[in-house]
Design a protein around this motif. Structure first.
Motif, PDB file in Angstrom:
ATOM      1  N   HIS A  22       0.857  -1.196   0.000  1.00 21.48           N
ATOM      2  CA  HIS A  22       0.000   0.000   0.000  1.00 21.48           C
ATOM      3  C   HIS A  22       0.892   1.245   0.000  1.00 21.48           C
ATOM      4  O   HIS A  22       2.042   1.209   0.460  1.00 21.48           O
ATOM      5  N   SER A  39      -6.156   0.881  -1.831  1.00 23.48           N
ATOM      6  CA  SER A  39      -6.825  -0.379  -1.504  1.00 23.48           C
ATOM      7  C   SER A  39      -7.647  -0.934  -2.671  1.00 23.48           C
ATOM      8  O   SER A  39      -7.696  -2.144  -2.852  1.00 23.48           O
ATOM      9  N   THR A 212      -6.333   7.963  -2.068  1.00 22.49           N
ATOM     10  CA  THR A 212      -4.880   8.027  -2.225  1.00 22.49           C
ATOM     11  C   THR A 212      -4.487   8.081  -3.707  1.00 22.49           C
ATOM     12  O   THR A 212      -3.707   8.952  -4.111  1.00 22.49           O
TER      13      THR A 212
HETATM   14  P1  13P Z   1      -7.220   4.106   0.251  1.00 28.42           P
HETATM   15  O1  13P Z   1      -8.527   3.418  -0.048  1.00 28.42           O
HETATM   16  O2  13P Z   1      -7.170   5.488  -0.265  1.00 28.42           O
HETATM   17  O3  13P Z   1      -6.074   3.247  -0.136  1.00 28.42           O
HETATM   18  O4  13P Z   1      -7.153   4.271   1.830  1.00 28.42           O
HETATM   19  C1  13P Z   1      -6.965   3.189   2.673  1.00 28.42           C
HETATM   20  C2  13P Z   1      -6.692   3.672   4.032  1.00 28.42           C
HETATM   21  O5  13P Z   1      -6.314   2.934   4.899  1.00 28.42           O
HETATM   22  C3  13P Z   1      -6.913   5.069   4.277  1.00 28.42           C
HETATM   23  O6  13P Z   1      -6.514   5.419   5.535  1.00 28.42           O
END
Ligand code: 13P
Ligand code: SF4
Length: 300
Positions: A22, A39, A212
Motif C-alpha cells: 500500500h 486499496s 490516495t
Molecule cells: P485508500 O482506499 O485510499 O487506499 O485508503 C486506505 C486507508 O487505509 C486510508 O486510511
C-alpha cells in the motif's frame, strides 16, 4: 554481502513470491514491491497474480481481501498485528442490530473492515469509489460504515438517506484545519489536497478531496507546483516519483499510520524466509465477504 534489495529479489525468485504494498508503506518496502497501490487497486491486482505466494505489505484487513479473492494462493503478511484502528470500529454484532433497526437499508462497508464485517454487509466500497457505490446501490436508504467522515463527505452530494456509523481513522481525523494552516501560513501558494477520511471542516475547505490514488493522479496532472497533502506521509514517495519537479508538504503534525509502519524490512525478510504469517479466512466468512467484494468490483 547481499544488501536488503538483493536479498529480497533472491527470496522472491526462490519462493515464487509477489510483493504488493500500500502507498502508506515505508519507502524501503515500496522500493522492493512488485506493485504499489491504494486499496481498490490492490484488491483488483490480487486476482491476477500468477505466483505461488502473495506477500501483502499493508494492514491485516487488506491481506484478508487478497486471501478471499485468491484463496488458492499462500497469502503472507510480514507482521500479523498490523491492524487498522478504523477497522476495529465495526463488529458484526452491531451490524445485525442496525439491520433490525433499519430493515429497508442496504449496508455499505468501507474496505477498512475485517472479513466478518464485510460478510455481514451487502456491498463494500473504497475511498476511490464510495460516492459511486452509495449512488448506484439498489436502495434509497443506506447504512455507511465505519468511517463517519468519508460517509459525511459523500452524503452531501447524494439524494439518499445515508446513516453514518460512529467510526473514524485516528490518523486522518487528526488532520485538523489548524494543522494545515500552520503550514499554509509559510506556503500561501500551496494547494491543499486531502483524503476524504479527514474531518468535514477540512474536506469542505480543501482545494481537492480524493482517495490516495486520486491524490497521486491529481498532483501529476495539476499545473500547480506546490501542495499540502492531507493524508498519510507514505503517499509522498509515489507523488515525488510521478511529479519530481513539484513540492510536497505535510500538515503539522505529520500524519503517520503506526500500523502501516509495522511492516519493516527485517520483518519482510523473515516473512519470505520462514513463510510467515499466513493469512487465513474461515471459508463461510470468505464466501459471504467475497459476495460483498464482488458486488463492488462488478458495479457498472
Ligand atoms: P485508500 O482506499 O485510499 O487506499 O485508503 C486506505 C486507508 O487505509 C486510508 O486510511
Ligand atoms: Fe487504518 Fe487509518 Fe491506518 Fe488507514 S491510516 S490503515 S484507516 S488507521
Amino acid at each position: 554481502m547481499e544488501d536488503f534489495k538483493e536479498r529480497i529479489q533472491r527470496l522472491k525468485r526462490e519462493k515464487d513470491a509477489f510483493i504488493i504494498a500500500h502507498y502508506y508503506q515505508r519507502r524501503e518496502i515500496q522500493e522492493v514491491a512488485d506493485f504499489i497501490g491504494d486499496s481498490l487497486e490492490l484488491s483488483r491486482k490480487c486476482t491476477e497474480i500468477p505466483n505461488r505466494i502473495i506477500v501483502f505489505c499493508g494492514v491485516y484487513f487488506m491481506a484478508e481481501i487478497a486471501k478471499i479473492l485468491a484463496p488458492e494462493k499462500k497469502v503472507l503478511i510480514p507482521y500479523r498485528n498490523a491492524g487498522c484502528l478504523l477497522a476495529d470500529m465495526a463488529i458484526p454484532e452491531e451490524i445485525e442490530k442496525a439491520k433490525k433497526k433499519h430493515p429497508d437499508a442496504k449496508i455499505i462497508a468501507y474496505v477498512n473492515t475485517y472479513a466478518e464485517v464485510k460478510a455481514a454487509s451487502d456491498i463494500i466500497c473504497t475511498s476511490a469509489n464510495a460516492g459511486e457505490v452509495i449512488r448506484k446501490v439498489d436502495a434509497d436508504k443506506v447504512i455507511f460504515l465505519p468511517d463517519k467522515n468519508l460517509g459525511a463527505y459523500h452524503k452531501r452530494s447524494v439524494n439518499k438517506e445515508v446513516i453514518l456509523w460512529n467510526g473514524y481513522c485516528p490518523v486522518h481525523n487528526r488532520i485538523t484545519w489548524d494543522s494545515i494552516e500552520r503550514v499554509k501560513k509559510r506556503h500561501p501558494d500551496a494547494l491543499v489536497i486531502v483524503h476524504p477520511e479527514c474531518p468535514p471542516d477540512v474536506t469542505e475547505r480543501a482545494d481537492f478531496v480524493g482517495s490516495t490514488s486520486q491524490l497521486v493522479n491529481f498532483v501529476e496532472k495539476s499545473p500547480h507546483k506546490k501542495f499540502i497533502v492531507g493524508t498519510e506521509e507514505g503517499t509522498l514517495f509515489k507523488m515525488q516519483k510521478v511529479a519530481p519537479n513539484k513540492e510536497f508538504l505535510l500538515p503539522d503534525p505529520v500524519p503517520l499510520c503506526d500500523q502501516m509502519k509495522m511492516i519493516t524490512p527485517s520483518r519482510l525478510i523473515t516473512c519470505l524466509e520462514e513463510e510467515i504469517y499466513e493469512v487465513q479466512v474461515p471459508q463461510d466468512v470468505a464466501e459471504r465477504a467475497k459476495r460483498a467484494i464482488e458486488a463492488m468490483l462488478s458495479l457498472k
